[in-house]
Design an enzyme around this catalytic site. Structure first.
Site, PDB file in Angstrom:
ATOM      1  N   LYS A  84       0.827  -1.202   0.000  1.00 14.21           N
ATOM      2  CA  LYS A  84       0.000   0.000   0.000  1.00 14.21           C
ATOM      3  C   LYS A  84       0.866   1.258   0.000  1.00 14.21           C
ATOM      4  CE  LYS A  84      -3.823  -2.084   2.654  1.00 14.21           C
ATOM      5  NZ  LYS A  84      -4.750  -1.822   3.786  1.00 14.21           N
TER       6      LYS A  84
ATOM      7  N   TYR B  20     -12.762  -3.006  -2.359  1.00  9.63           N
ATOM      8  CA  TYR B  20     -13.214  -2.820  -0.979  1.00  9.63           C
ATOM      9  C   TYR B  20     -14.738  -2.722  -0.917  1.00  9.63           C
ATOM     10  CZ  TYR B  20      -8.469  -2.145   0.904  1.00  9.63           C
ATOM     11  OH  TYR B  20      -7.166  -2.321   1.323  1.00  9.63           O
TER      12      TYR B  20
ATOM     13  N   ASN C 192      -1.707   0.455   7.106  1.00  5.17           N
ATOM     14  CA  ASN C 192      -1.201  -0.822   7.635  1.00  5.17           C
ATOM     15  C   ASN C 192      -0.401  -1.637   6.607  1.00  5.17           C
ATOM     16  OD1 ASN C 192      -3.343  -1.571   6.066  1.00  5.17           O
ATOM     17  ND2 ASN C 192      -4.530  -2.527   7.695  1.00  5.17           N
TER      18      ASN C 192
ATOM     19  N   HIS D 266      -2.026  -5.236   1.894  1.00  2.00           N
ATOM     20  CA  HIS D 266      -3.282  -5.985   1.749  1.00  2.00           C
ATOM     21  C   HIS D 266      -2.915  -7.417   1.421  1.00  2.00           C
ATOM     22  CE1 HIS D 266      -7.181  -7.390   0.333  1.00  2.00           C
ATOM     23  NE2 HIS D 266      -6.524  -7.951  -0.664  1.00  2.00           N
TER      24      HIS D 266
ATOM     25  N   GLU E 102      -9.359 -11.645  -6.653  1.00  2.00           N
ATOM     26  CA  GLU E 102      -8.523 -10.444  -6.560  1.00  2.00           C
ATOM     27  C   GLU E 102      -7.360 -10.495  -7.545  1.00  2.00           C
ATOM     28  OE1 GLU E 102      -7.521 -10.062  -2.400  1.00  2.00           O
ATOM     29  OE2 GLU E 102      -9.544  -9.381  -1.901  1.00  2.00           O
TER      30      GLU E 102
HETATM   31  P1  ADP Z   1      -7.812  -6.416   6.193  1.00  2.00           P
HETATM   32  O1  ADP Z   1      -7.004  -5.491   5.308  1.00  2.00           O
HETATM   33  O2  ADP Z   1      -7.059  -6.732   7.477  1.00  2.00           O
HETATM   34  O3  ADP Z   1      -8.298  -7.661   5.491  1.00  2.00           O
HETATM   35  P2  ADP Z   1     -10.478  -5.144   6.021  1.00  2.00           P
HETATM   36  O4  ADP Z   1     -10.761  -5.886   4.756  1.00  2.00           O
HETATM   37  O5  ADP Z   1     -11.522  -5.162   7.110  1.00  2.00           O
HETATM   38  O6  ADP Z   1      -9.100  -5.596   6.700  1.00  2.00           O
HETATM   39  O7  ADP Z   1     -10.226  -3.594   5.676  1.00  2.00           O
HETATM   40  C1  ADP Z   1      -9.529  -3.210   4.528  1.00  2.00           C
HETATM   41  C2  ADP Z   1      -8.646  -2.031   4.857  1.00  2.00           C
HETATM   42  O8  ADP Z   1      -9.459  -0.910   5.194  1.00  2.00           O
HETATM   43  C3  ADP Z   1      -7.740  -2.234   6.073  1.00  2.00           C
HETATM   44  O9  ADP Z   1      -6.558  -2.917   5.756  1.00  2.00           O
HETATM   45  C4  ADP Z   1      -7.465  -0.805   6.487  1.00  2.00           C
HETATM   46  O10 ADP Z   1      -6.474  -0.187   5.669  1.00  2.00           O
HETATM   47  C5  ADP Z   1      -8.804  -0.148   6.202  1.00  2.00           C
HETATM   48  N1  ADP Z   1      -9.659  -0.154   7.414  1.00  2.00           N
HETATM   49  C6  ADP Z   1     -10.405  -1.184   7.896  1.00  2.00           C
HETATM   50  N2  ADP Z   1     -11.054  -0.824   9.020  1.00  2.00           N
HETATM   51  C7  ADP Z   1     -10.709   0.467   9.254  1.00  2.00           C
HETATM   52  C8  ADP Z   1     -11.045   1.436  10.266  1.00  2.00           C
HETATM   53  N3  ADP Z   1     -11.886   1.136  11.259  1.00  2.00           N
HETATM   54  N4  ADP Z   1     -10.490   2.679  10.193  1.00  2.00           N
HETATM   55  C9  ADP Z   1      -9.659   2.991   9.169  1.00  2.00           C
HETATM   56  N5  ADP Z   1      -9.313   2.138   8.186  1.00  2.00           N
HETATM   57  C10 ADP Z   1      -9.816   0.886   8.226  1.00  2.00           C
END
Ligand code: ADP
Length: 153
Positions: free
Chosen positions: A9, A49, A112, A115, A126
């Site tokens: 990312k 997303y 973070n 992905h 994907e």
């Molecule tokens: P993951 O990436 O761990 O599979 P998700 O699919 O739930 O998690 O979410 C996709 C991405 O959206 C996350 O990696 C993060 O960057 C962002 N995200 C998810 N939840 C939040 C939140 N509560 N606040 C801000 N960003 C979020």
């Protein structure tokens, strides 16, 4: 062998740590079967997303994901989806275990670093979203016999 999608990312690209993250996958013994830099856009992110479109923070995630180009990777290995998710750690970097990518590199729930596909089925969907078939390469690394026992592959 299984394949999974990894996205480095903007939080990885913008901090200049993409190479370190790629190294972790290589060091683990995962095979990089495809890799390229792309610019994400609204349409791709709405699709990728889709499970988050109704969340209040969705516009912020999109803006962040478009703030630099990203690197998309097809990562291959036995049980690659689960192995890569284990390496990635939980969503919020502050809660992610030390030793995981998010645990070692992120202080944020949003920023973070990576992905990673969350299931084999989603991995296939994907990868098809981001790669043409000819951009994913089928090759055998010379060290394969030291990555797996003969009954594992
Ligand atoms: P993951 O990436 O761990 O599979 P998700 O699919 O739930 O998690 O979410 C996709 C991405 O959206 C996350 O990696 C993060 O960057 C962002 N995200 C998810 N939840 C939040 C939140 N509560 N606040 C801000 N960003 C979020």
């Amino acid at each position: 062998m299984e394949e999974t999608l990894v996205i480095l990312k903007p939080s990885a690209i913008g901090r200049g740590i993409a190479g370190e993250i790629i190294t972790r996958f290589e060091r683990k013994g995962l095979i990089i079967a495809g890799m390229k830099m792309i610019q994400l856009n609204d349409a791709l992110l709405d699709e990728h997303y889709a499970h988050l479109v109704d969340r209040p923070f969705f516009p912020r995630i999109k803006a962040s994901m478009m703030s630099t180009p990203v690197v998309v990777m097809c990562v291959r290995g036995k049980d690659a989806v689960q192995v890569v998710r284990n390496m990635t750690g939980v969503t919020n970097g502050r809660n992610a275990n030390p030793g995981t990518i998010r645990g070692d590199y992120s202080m944020s729930g949003q920023e973070n670093i990576v992905h990673a596909s969350d299931s084999v089925e989603n991995g296939k969907i994907e990868l098809a979203r981001f790669f043409k078939p000819e951009e994913i390469f089928d090759y055998t690394p010379s060290g394969i016999n030291y990555l797996y026992a003969s009954d594992e592959v």
